[in-house]
Design a protein around this motif. Structure first.
Motif, short mmCIF file in Angstrom:
data_model
loop_
_atom_site.label_atom_id
_atom_site.label_comp_id
_atom_site.label_asym_id
_atom_site.label_seq_id
_atom_site.Cartn_x
_atom_site.Cartn_y
_atom_site.Cartn_z
N THR A 1 0.81 -1.16 -0.03
CA THR A 1 -0.03 -0.19 -0.12
C THR A 1 0.97 1.17 -0.08
O THR A 1 0.55 2.14 -0.63
N VAL A 2 1.71 1.05 0.82
CA VAL A 2 3.09 2.50 1.02
C VAL A 2 3.47 2.39 -0.33
O VAL A 2 3.75 3.67 -0.91
N ALA B 1 1.05 4.16 -2.98
CA ALA B 1 0.73 5.47 -2.73
C ALA B 1 1.96 6.24 -3.04
O ALA B 1 1.84 7.56 -3.66
N THR C 1 -9.04 3.12 2.66
CA THR C 1 -8.55 4.44 3.10
C THR C 1 -9.09 5.54 2.08
O THR C 1 -9.34 5.57 0.90
N THR D 1 -7.76 9.60 1.59
CA THR D 1 -6.44 10.51 1.97
C THR D 1 -7.15 11.79 2.00
O THR D 1 -7.88 12.43 1.29
N TYR E 1 -5.21 10.33 6.81
CA TYR E 1 -5.96 9.36 5.90
C TYR E 1 -7.12 8.93 6.74
O TYR E 1 -6.61 8.75 7.99
N ASN F 1 -9.02 5.61 7.76
CA ASN F 1 -8.35 4.33 7.62
C ASN F 1 -9.82 3.28 8.05
O ASN F 1 -10.07 3.33 9.43
N LYS G 1 1.67 6.48 4.89
CA LYS G 1 0.74 6.51 3.71
C LYS G 1 0.63 7.91 2.86
O LYS G 1 1.05 8.06 1.66
N TRP H 1 7.11 0.06 8.11
CA TRP H 1 6.27 -0.94 8.33
C TRP H 1 6.55 -2.22 9.00
O TRP H 1 5.90 -2.62 9.40
#
Length: 269
Positions: free
Chosen positions: A19-20, A23, A45, A47, A52, A54, A113, A162
């Motif tokens: 996900t990171v 993004a 999510t 933003t 963001y 979640n 994120k 993470w």
């Protein structure tokens, strides 16, 4: 009923990393949505500038039900958003199991994120930077067993990503309903931000410090540095830790209801 927060599985960590990366590749965008455009999948999510929203359904394997999130508006550091939910226990779950924590996220949550530089995080506890929050919200009538709380994540370094487990979690309960209670045992009480709070201490692989407001509120303006320093004075937290993430939302144990955030902001420094 007590708050629980498990370690992330390897699968969840991999998902967070992906996900990171996505993004970062796509760039940060600000979604324009409302209640008619809800996001209801787990970990959806939205933003909103440096934050963001979640739809964090981390305990859904212990329940049956649904939860959705949406945003209403955002201007600078101030945003508004909402969530509604229906949760019941399944064969694996009990009334003590949290099913979800839909929330706004500023900074770290098993990765970054939004643009990290825009968040003002991490900050070293001993640097005593003000962390001023305002939160004006409403809770539906008979919302089940749930709380409305800030949730801070801390690490020993200012480069957490993470893969890094936190060392400490600080929860600040502004409102609780339906018999919801914090993890651990009561340590004492403290007067902060014009209210009395009961302090609970627990451990789930990292230390969980929970400040539970004795009287419910739906509107609060706090300096979160007051809470970290209350722990430092009691030798429950060291000044060399870093606050990496600040979240604010609702933990739901069971029931049907909604949380509407009319306005929310975090300003650091």
């Amino acid at each position: 009923m007590q708050h629980r927060r498990p370690r992330l599985s390897k699968k969840a960590k991999s998902l967070a990393a992906a996900t990171v990366a996505l993004a970062a590749a796509a760039g940060v965008t600000v979604a324009q949505a409302d209640e008619s455009d809800k996001k209801c999948a787990a970990f959806d999510t939205i933003t909103l500038g440096k934050y963001y929203v979640n739809n964090n359904l981390w305990g859904q394997d212990k329940g049956t039900g649904t939860q959705c999130v949406w945003d209403n508006a955002g201007s600078g550091s101030t945003v508004s958003w909402g969530t509604d939910y229906t949760w019941a226990n399944n064969s694996k779950g009990t009334d003590a199991d949290v099913k979800s924590y839909a929330s706004t996220v500023l900074g770290w949550h098993w990765g970054w994120k939004a643009d990290k530089a825009s968040t003002g995080l991490p900050i070293r506890v001993g640097d005593r930077k003000p962390v001023k929050t305002t939160w004006d919200f409403t809770v539906s009538a008979d919302p089940g067993a749930m709380n409305v709380a800030h949730d801070l994540w801390l690490h020993t370094k200012n480069t957490a990503d993470w893969q890094d487990q936190p060392t400490d979690e600080i929860m600040i309960w502004l409102n609780r309903q339906g018999g919801a209670g914090p993890l651990g045992t009561k340590y004492g009480s403290v007067s902060l931000g014009g209210a009395m709070w009961d302090l609970y201490e627990g451990d789930i692989g990292w230390k969980v410090h929970s400040f539970v407001r004795r009287t419910n509120t739906t509107k609060a303006s706090l300096n979160l540095d007051d809470f970290t320093q209350a722990l430092v004075r009691r030798k429950l937290l060291s000044n060399d830790k870093y606050v990496s993430g600040i979240e604010s939302g609702t933990e739901v144990f069971k029931g049907k209801g909604r949380l509407d955030t009319k306005s929310y902001s975090v300003d650091i420094g």
